[in-house]
Design a protein around this motif. Structure first.
Motif, PDB file in Angstrom:
ATOM      1  N   ARG A  34       0.788  -0.855  -0.226  1.00 47.75           N
ATOM      2  CA  ARG A  34       0.397   0.502   0.111  1.00 47.75           C
ATOM      3  C   ARG A  34       1.426   1.290  -0.136  1.00 47.75           C
ATOM      4  NH1 ARG A  34      -4.516   0.815   4.162  1.00 47.75           N
ATOM      5  NH2 ARG A  34      -4.180   2.871   3.724  1.00 47.75           N
ATOM      6  N   ALA A  35       2.199   0.868   0.622  1.00 44.19           N
ATOM      7  CA  ALA A  35       2.996   2.552   0.857  1.00 44.19           C
ATOM      8  C   ALA A  35       3.215   2.976  -0.374  1.00 44.19           C
ATOM      9  CB  ALA A  35       4.226   2.598   1.964  1.00 44.19           C
ATOM     10  N   ARG A  36       4.339   1.385  -1.057  1.00 46.26           N
ATOM     11  CA  ARG A  36       4.186   1.966  -2.891  1.00 46.26           C
ATOM     12  C   ARG A  36       3.319   2.739  -3.826  1.00 46.26           C
ATOM     13  NH1 ARG A  36       6.527  -3.396  -1.711  1.00 46.26           N
ATOM     14  NH2 ARG A  36       5.070  -3.985  -2.326  1.00 46.26           N
ATOM     15  N   ASP A  37       2.491   1.933  -3.809  1.00 53.12           N
ATOM     16  CA  ASP A  37       1.044   2.661  -4.132  1.00 53.12           C
ATOM     17  C   ASP A  37       0.674   3.136  -4.067  1.00 53.12           C
ATOM     18  OD1 ASP A  37       1.272   0.301  -5.520  1.00 53.12           O
ATOM     19  OD2 ASP A  37      -1.187  -0.644  -4.566  1.00 53.12           O
ATOM     20  N   GLU A  38       0.818   4.081  -2.357  1.00 57.01           N
ATOM     21  CA  GLU A  38       0.311   5.636  -2.369  1.00 57.01           C
ATOM     22  C   GLU A  38       1.566   6.652  -2.521  1.00 57.01           C
ATOM     23  OE1 GLU A  38      -1.849   5.248   1.470  1.00 57.01           O
ATOM     24  OE2 GLU A  38      -2.923   3.404   0.842  1.00 57.01           O
ATOM     25  N   GLY A  39       2.611   5.947  -2.304  1.00 56.72           N
ATOM     26  CA  GLY A  39       4.377   6.712  -2.501  1.00 56.72           C
ATOM     27  C   GLY A  39       4.382   7.328  -1.274  1.00 56.72           C
ATOM     28  N   VAL A  40       4.377   6.149  -0.446  1.00 57.55           N
ATOM     29  CA  VAL A  40       4.467   7.082   0.939  1.00 57.55           C
ATOM     30  C   VAL A  40       6.005   6.124   1.815  1.00 57.55           C
ATOM     31  CG1 VAL A  40       3.581   6.595   3.633  1.00 57.55           C
ATOM     32  CG2 VAL A  40       1.905   7.466   1.865  1.00 57.55           C
ATOM     33  N   ALA A  41       7.177   6.587   2.428  1.00 62.28           N
ATOM     34  CA  ALA A  41       8.080   5.926   2.762  1.00 62.28           C
ATOM     35  C   ALA A  41       7.687   5.426   4.085  1.00 62.28           C
ATOM     36  CB  ALA A  41       9.021   7.090   2.833  1.00 62.28           C
ATOM     37  N   ILE A  42       7.453   3.940   4.106  1.00 67.72           N
ATOM     38  CA  ILE A  42       7.907   3.570   5.684  1.00 67.72           C
ATOM     39  C   ILE A  42       8.904   2.671   5.778  1.00 67.72           C
ATOM     40  CG2 ILE A  42       5.056   3.203   5.626  1.00 67.72           C
ATOM     41  CD1 ILE A  42       6.251   0.259   4.862  1.00 67.72           C
ATOM     42  N   ASP A  43       9.330   2.331   7.114  1.00 69.35           N
ATOM     43  CA  ASP A  43       9.919   1.823   7.754  1.00 69.35           C
ATOM     44  C   ASP A  43      10.670   0.468   8.650  1.00 69.35           C
ATOM     45  OD1 ASP A  43      12.174   3.466   7.810  1.00 69.35           O
ATOM     46  OD2 ASP A  43      11.703   4.770   9.608  1.00 69.35           O
ATOM     47  N   ALA A  44      10.483  -0.106   8.180  1.00 70.90           N
ATOM     48  CA  ALA A  44       9.657  -1.737   7.804  1.00 70.90           C
ATOM     49  C   ALA A  44      10.963  -2.424   9.980  1.00 70.90           C
ATOM     50  CB  ALA A  44       9.380  -2.474   6.866  1.00 70.90           C
ATOM     51  N   TYR A  45      10.199  -3.669  10.208  1.00 70.83           N
ATOM     52  CA  TYR A  45      10.569  -4.570  11.143  1.00 70.83           C
ATOM     53  C   TYR A  45      10.483  -5.733  11.492  1.00 70.83           C
ATOM     54  CZ  TYR A  45      11.370   0.954  12.480  1.00 70.83           C
ATOM     55  OH  TYR A  45      11.701   2.267  12.247  1.00 70.83           O
ATOM     56  N   SER A  84       8.412   7.162   7.858  1.00 78.68           N
ATOM     57  CA  SER A  84       9.631   6.744   8.197  1.00 78.68           C
ATOM     58  C   SER A  84       9.562   8.656   8.408  1.00 78.68           C
ATOM     59  CB  SER A  84      10.526   7.153   6.584  1.00 78.68           C
ATOM     60  OG  SER A  84      10.338   6.017   5.899  1.00 78.68           O
ATOM     61  N   ASP A  85       8.682   9.448   8.390  1.00 72.44           N
ATOM     62  CA  ASP A  85       9.230  10.892   9.067  1.00 72.44           C
ATOM     63  C   ASP A  85       7.744  10.858  10.476  1.00 72.44           C
ATOM     64  OD1 ASP A  85       6.239  10.454   8.289  1.00 72.44           O
ATOM     65  OD2 ASP A  85       6.569  12.383   6.910  1.00 72.44           O
ATOM     66  N   ASP A  86       7.059   9.779  10.956  1.00 75.04           N
ATOM     67  CA  ASP A  86       6.244   9.664  12.023  1.00 75.04           C
ATOM     68  C   ASP A  86       6.954   8.776  13.019  1.00 75.04           C
ATOM     69  OD1 ASP A  86       4.164   9.882  13.609  1.00 75.04           O
ATOM     70  OD2 ASP A  86       2.594  10.319  11.792  1.00 75.04           O
ATOM     71  N   ASP A  87       6.443   8.460  14.435  1.00 71.02           N
ATOM     72  CA  ASP A  87       6.951   7.583  15.353  1.00 71.02           C
ATOM     73  C   ASP A  87       5.836   6.421  15.475  1.00 71.02           C
ATOM     74  OD1 ASP A  87       9.144   9.184  15.751  1.00 71.02           O
ATOM     75  OD2 ASP A  87       8.526   9.722  17.549  1.00 71.02           O
ATOM     76  N   GLU A  88       4.774   6.970  15.235  1.00 70.91           N
ATOM     77  CA  GLU A  88       3.169   6.362  14.957  1.00 70.91           C
ATOM     78  C   GLU A  88       3.288   4.839  14.378  1.00 70.91           C
ATOM     79  OE1 GLU A  88      -0.399   8.134  14.341  1.00 70.91           O
ATOM     80  OE2 GLU A  88       0.295   9.509  15.791  1.00 70.91           O
ATOM     81  N   ILE A  89       3.139   3.673  14.513  1.00 68.37           N
ATOM     82  CA  ILE A  89       2.402   2.389  14.227  1.00 68.37           C
ATOM     83  C   ILE A  89       1.857   3.301  13.437  1.00 68.37           C
ATOM     84  CG2 ILE A  89       2.222   0.107  14.201  1.00 68.37           C
ATOM     85  CD1 ILE A  89       2.889   0.699  17.526  1.00 68.37           C
ATOM     86  N   ALA A  90       2.384   2.685  11.557  1.00 66.53           N
ATOM     87  CA  ALA A  90       1.435   2.883  10.658  1.00 66.53           C
ATOM     88  C   ALA A  90       0.402   1.539  10.163  1.00 66.53           C
ATOM     89  CB  ALA A  90       1.672   2.782   9.730  1.00 66.53           C
TER      90      ALA A  90
END
Length: 455
Positions: A350-361, A387-393
């Motif tokens: 979903r992040a790729r589709d929406e153009g959002v950068a995320i960190d994955a653990y 990537s720019d937020d502390d909240e779990i997404a």
């Protein structure tokens, strides 16, 4: 006025009645809808029986042996499935709805005006309405395929004899769940999938893991193939390496669902359609300001819990002017294969589709004691945050009981919790749910992890 007596319709109707409104609900078939009669309840009952057989065959791993392989009594299995369906439907019956203060009308329903419907010739007028008529199976255009020549989720649970050879068309949740269940119960199973992966709407790693499991169990996979012709118990499929002919005693369609709205005469009500069904705005209001829609009839996420959530939201917006947008809903989903697959929120796809950068653990279940103690270490947990937020997404979980475990992450996302909140939450040991806390402890900022203390 609520159109539809499935989970969404029942939730909408009883919620409105509890709020003091006069409510009528119409249903053309069976109250409880797809979930109780043709979906969640019977399929999970079948899966439970299949898992019992599978576990009995794993005795060597746990220190016991059977004198002979377990023998499946398919008739008894289906008796139990139908008993579970009967028990579940008791909570959704007409009598229960009427006891909640809902007037129930059974019969074919169609709009006759922007503020009126007809139920088998009887005209009912309304101030507000909710369309919650659910969905029906999609039947693909396959040459030679005639009505009655195939099974869908609406007919498969009426079987009394186990088909020796079952071909499943479709590799989404329904196809994967039932293919594995029927194979474990003793059928020879082939799956035909147009996508080249299983569970194509989930993360690619998920589909690959389930593919390996299915191949280990002996399910025949024909990925990247399309069914083109059915003829006398043989299915011709075409794929990247030519054609294959698959013999079958039963053919099961798991090719998706579409909104059940064609019979409603929506033009008379001024209600428009889109690719998901009834067209609604972010508040679930249709092109007719007095009519809302909920569940499978409009929502792309066609799950029972999504129907319930959107029904509650639709009633709040229609009758209480709550003005809450549907985009605020955090809706998880789970596919009940073994292992189960659950996802919620913003995933890498979903992040790729929406153009959002995320960190994955990520953490494999081989690192979680309870998982390998139980012999259920095939799987993993993953947590995502912007990537720019502390909240779990978002989160992905592949585990034996993923559906029971994903709610912790759904709660965290709904309440905008940071990774540190999960790291500081005490979990029972040993449990498979520790996978999420261990991920959080590895990646949260130590100085921000709250240390629990007695109050």
């Amino acid at each position: 006025m609520v159109l539809g007596g499935g989970p969404g319709g029942l939730t909408a109707a009883t919620t409105a009645a509890a709020g003091g409104h006069r409510v009528a609900m119409t249903e053309q078939r069976l109250t409880g809808g797809t979930c109780v009669n043709f979906g969640c309840t019977p399929s999970k009952a079948l899966i439970r029986c299949a898992r019992a057989v599978h576990d009995a065959n794993r005795g060597d791993e746990f220190g016991f042996r059977l004198d002979a392989p377990p023998q499946t009594d398919f008739g008894s299995v289906m008796d139990r499935v139908r008993k579970m369906r009967s028990l579940s439907s008791a909570h959704d019956a007409v009598e229960m709805a009427e006891q909640a203060g809902v007037e129930v009308y059974l019969g074919h329903t169609r709009f006759t005006a922007p503020n009126a419907v007809e139920v088998d010739g009887r005209v009912l007028r309304f101030r507000k309405a909710v369309i919650a008529t659910g969905s029906v199976p999609v039947v693909p255009p396959i040459e030679g395929l005639q009505t009655g020549d195939y099974l869908t989720n609406e007919t498969v649970f009426s079987l009394t004899q186990l088909p020796a050879r079952l071909v499943v068309i479709g590799s989404g949740p329904l196809g994967c769940e039932l293919a594995q269940a029927f194979h474990r119960l003793g059928a020879e199973v082939d799956m035909v999938s147009r996508p080249s992966t299983l569970l194509a709407n989930d993360e690619p790693e998920v589909g690959e893991l389930i593919r390996r499991r299915f191949e280990q169990e002996g399910i025949g996979l024909h990925l990247g193939f399309e069914a083109v012709r059915a003829d006398g118990g043989r299915l011709l499929v075409q794929g990247p390496d030519g054609t294959r002919e698959l013999p079958y005693d039963a053919l099961l369609l798991g090719t998706g669902r579409k909104a059940n709205v064609e019979h409603l005469n929506l033009d008379a009500a001024g209600v428009h359609l889109d690719r998901d069904g009834v067209e609604v705005d972010d508040y679930l209001c249709t092109s007719n300001a007095d009519i809302y829609a909920a569940g499978d009839a409009t929502f792309p996420q066609k799950f029972t819990h999504a129907a319930n959530a959107t029904a509650l939201l639709g009633i709040a917006n229609a009758l209480d002017e709550a003005h809450r947008p549907a985009r605020e809903l955090v809706i998880p989903h789970c596919t009940y294969t073994d292992p189960e697959v659950a996802e919620v929120g913003l995933t890498p796809r979903r992040a790729r589709d929406e153009g959002v950068a995320i960190d994955a653990y990520r953490l494999d279940l081989t690192q979680v004691e309870r998982a390998f103690i139980d012999g259920e270490e095939e799987g993993f947990g993953a947590i995502y945050r912007r990537s720019d937020d502390d909240e779990i997404a978002g989160a992905t979980l592949v585990a034996a009981h993923a559906g029971e475990m994903i709610s912790e992450l759904t709660l965290a996302i709904t309440n905008h919790m940071p990774l540190e909140a999960l790291a500081g939450t005490v979990h029972c040991y040993p449990t498979q749910a520790e996978v999420f806390q261990r991920i959080a402890l590895q990646h949260a900022q130590p100085q921000r992890v709250a240390v629990p203390h007695p109050r």
